[in-house]
Write a protein that holds these residues in place. Sequence first.
Motif, mmCIF file in Angstrom:
data_model
loop_
_atom_site.group_PDB
_atom_site.id
_atom_site.type_symbol
_atom_site.label_atom_id
_atom_site.label_comp_id
_atom_site.label_asym_id
_atom_site.label_seq_id
_atom_site.Cartn_x
_atom_site.Cartn_y
_atom_site.Cartn_z
ATOM 1 N N PRO A 1 -79.800 -54.044 46.091
ATOM 2 C CA PRO A 1 -80.752 -53.791 47.171
ATOM 3 C C PRO A 1 -80.380 -52.617 48.064
ATOM 4 C CG PRO A 1 -79.439 -55.749 47.627
ATOM 5 C CD PRO A 1 -79.171 -55.364 46.203
ATOM 6 N N GLY B 1 -80.496 -64.290 43.576
ATOM 7 C CA GLY B 1 -79.762 -63.045 43.473
ATOM 8 C C GLY B 1 -78.367 -63.159 42.901
ATOM 9 N N GLN C 1 -78.256 -59.946 44.753
ATOM 10 C CA GLN C 1 -78.175 -60.111 46.192
ATOM 11 C C GLN C 1 -76.726 -60.351 46.611
ATOM 12 O OE1 GLN C 1 -80.685 -59.716 48.524
ATOM 13 N NE2 GLN C 1 -78.912 -59.753 49.878
#
Length: 291
Positions: free
Chosen positions: A61, A107, A287
Amino acid sequence: MLEQHVPLRMILGEGPVWDGQLGRLFWVDITSGALYRLNPETGEHRVFHVDEALACVAVHPAGGFLAGLRSGLWRLDDEANKLELLAPGPQQPELAWCNDARCDRHGRLWIGTKHAEESHPEGALFSFQGDFRHHLDGITISNGLAFSPDDAWLYHADTPNRIVHRHPFDIEQGSIGPGEVFIDLNQLDIDGHPDGAAVDENGHYWLALYGGGAVAHFDEHGNLLERHRLMAPNPTKVTFGDADRCTLYVTTANQGLTDEQLEGLPESGSLFSMRVETPGLPDQRYQPPEG
């Protein structure tokens, strides 16, 4: 039938990942350490290289990728430059290497390893979200990772035995239960070994049949519905891409093929695709742990 989408000569193409936010498809050529990026709208594709074998990537991300390399899990930038070693490989590289991977909806990166010589059950299945967590042992070549739409099941295959198992999956805890046979290719009259897979919104399981020259489509109960042929004997993994997630992308390999075989199957090692009716589940980004 699956058609050639990007003509390539990949030795061991693998790991296609569709990122819906970027509108890009990424995949790797493990042996050459190559990372590919495709813009389906324009047809433009680029390739970047790292200095070792590159098994898989997940979009990060903060930009760039979390990548499974021979030496461990690395942060890479957008052009595959190494930024940071996040963790050494979960096993010694002379024993087992990172192989198939997929992120769950929280994630976590689920990543399986394969025995370095692909001959002994020394690989394992792990998850990673800041550190490795061990889940399964006794694997020769970990493949087929996917999740059911309701996150009730994790699917996993050990390629040489031609069996796909499903495990009860607790997404909140990031844990799995004992496996049960989901698909046994030994009971079906089809060629090939289970490689990479993906699941669509109906819960159907789409499986690349390495050595079988096809992608097999199974329903949510593991019943074979159809096979889709392609002009390459070694499809390696599938994913669903494009804005509607109704394009099935398939990576292939030309490793082990003789010059004579390559002359007869010149599309081997290319990226293939076809349109499907049911959208696939979205590929998830990695994540990092909070804090």
